[in-house]
Design a protein around this motif. Structure first.
Motif, PDB file in Angstrom:
ATOM      1  N   ALA A 155       1.161  -1.046  -0.072  1.00  0.00           N
ATOM      2  CA  ALA A 155      -0.016   0.010  -0.037  1.00  0.00           C
ATOM      3  C   ALA A 155       0.917   1.316  -0.102  1.00  0.00           C
ATOM      4  O   ALA A 155       2.083   1.196   0.744  1.00  0.00           O
ATOM      5  CB  ALA A 155      -0.980   0.126   1.231  1.00  0.00           C
ATOM      6  N   GLY A 156       0.412   2.170  -0.892  1.00  0.00           N
ATOM      7  CA  GLY A 156       1.382   3.407  -1.139  1.00  0.00           C
ATOM      8  C   GLY A 156       2.424   3.369  -2.181  1.00  0.00           C
ATOM      9  O   GLY A 156       2.799   4.432  -2.430  1.00  0.00           O
ATOM     10  N   GLY A 157       2.351   1.984  -2.876  1.00  0.00           N
ATOM     11  CA  GLY A 157       3.072   2.071  -3.948  1.00  0.00           C
ATOM     12  C   GLY A 157       2.730   2.572  -5.387  1.00  0.00           C
ATOM     13  O   GLY A 157       1.487   2.812  -5.382  1.00  0.00           O
ATOM     14  N   SER A 158       3.347   2.371  -6.005  1.00  0.00           N
ATOM     15  CA  SER A 158       2.916   2.716  -7.415  1.00  0.00           C
ATOM     16  C   SER A 158       3.210   1.750  -8.710  1.00  0.00           C
ATOM     17  O   SER A 158       4.114   0.936  -8.348  1.00  0.00           O
ATOM     18  CB  SER A 158       3.780   3.967  -7.961  1.00  0.00           C
ATOM     19  N   GLN A 204      -3.769   1.326  -2.946  1.00  0.00           N
ATOM     20  CA  GLN A 204      -4.568   1.141  -1.917  1.00  0.00           C
ATOM     21  C   GLN A 204      -4.977  -0.516  -2.101  1.00  0.00           C
ATOM     22  O   GLN A 204      -5.183  -0.673  -3.312  1.00  0.00           O
ATOM     23  CB  GLN A 204      -5.556   2.070  -1.396  1.00  0.00           C
ATOM     24  N   PRO A 205      -5.099  -1.203  -1.027  1.00  0.00           N
ATOM     25  CA  PRO A 205      -5.964  -2.564  -1.168  1.00  0.00           C
ATOM     26  C   PRO A 205      -6.954  -2.778  -1.991  1.00  0.00           C
ATOM     27  O   PRO A 205      -7.198  -3.699  -2.700  1.00  0.00           O
ATOM     28  CB  PRO A 205      -5.712  -3.049   0.244  1.00  0.00           C
ATOM     29  N   GLU A 206      -7.749  -1.747  -1.970  1.00  0.00           N
ATOM     30  CA  GLU A 206      -9.102  -1.676  -2.755  1.00  0.00           C
ATOM     31  C   GLU A 206      -8.765  -1.609  -4.194  1.00  0.00           C
ATOM     32  O   GLU A 206      -9.746  -1.767  -4.854  1.00  0.00           O
ATOM     33  CB  GLU A 206     -10.022  -0.759  -2.295  1.00  0.00           C
ATOM     34  N   ASP A 207      -7.388  -1.297  -4.449  1.00  0.00           N
ATOM     35  CA  ASP A 207      -7.229  -1.288  -5.940  1.00  0.00           C
ATOM     36  C   ASP A 207      -6.799  -2.466  -6.652  1.00  0.00           C
ATOM     37  O   ASP A 207      -6.795  -2.801  -7.628  1.00  0.00           O
ATOM     38  CB  ASP A 207      -5.858  -0.173  -6.216  1.00  0.00           C
TER      39      ASP A 207
END
Length: 117
Positions: free
Chosen positions: A14-17, A89-92
């Protein structure tokens, strides 16, 4: 019909690209360029949903949850559409597909994005 190949998915914290690519390899440029292309996402047990689109003139549209985090763009000379995804985010999490938004053709295999919390 647009025949596309998606790539660039992977597993991130999370927070990555990630940057996804979609190449319309069998579409000649003069046919690809006028199309409004979009990215879609599907998670198990749910329908495929629209995420973002880019028109032939570069106008973009996003669903609210990704505004400010995702950027869609296109390179007509390469017949390629990109999706830059930041602050993931995990929801992505899901399988991401691209297609013609107005007249969808056959779907590609998609590329899997997994965001760990």
């Amino acid at each position: 019909q647009v025949q596309v190949a998606e790539s660039g998915g992977g597993s991130v914290q999370a927070g990555g690209s990630l940057r996804l690519s979609c190449k319309a390899s069998r579409m000649i440029t003069s046919v690809f360029n006028p199309k409004t292309m979009g990215w879609f996402r599907q998670v198990p047990g749910k329908q495929r949903e629209f995420i973002a689109s880019v028109s032939s003139t570069g106008s973009t549209n996003y669903i609210d949850p990704v505004k400010g985090r995702f950027t869609i763009s296109r390179d007509n000379a390469r017949k390629t559409v990109y999706l830059q995804m930041n602050s993931l985010q995990p929801e992505d999490t899901g399988v991401y597909y691209c297609n013609d938004v107005i007249s969808p053709g056959s779907w590609g295999k998609g590329t899997l994005v997994n965001v760990a919390s």
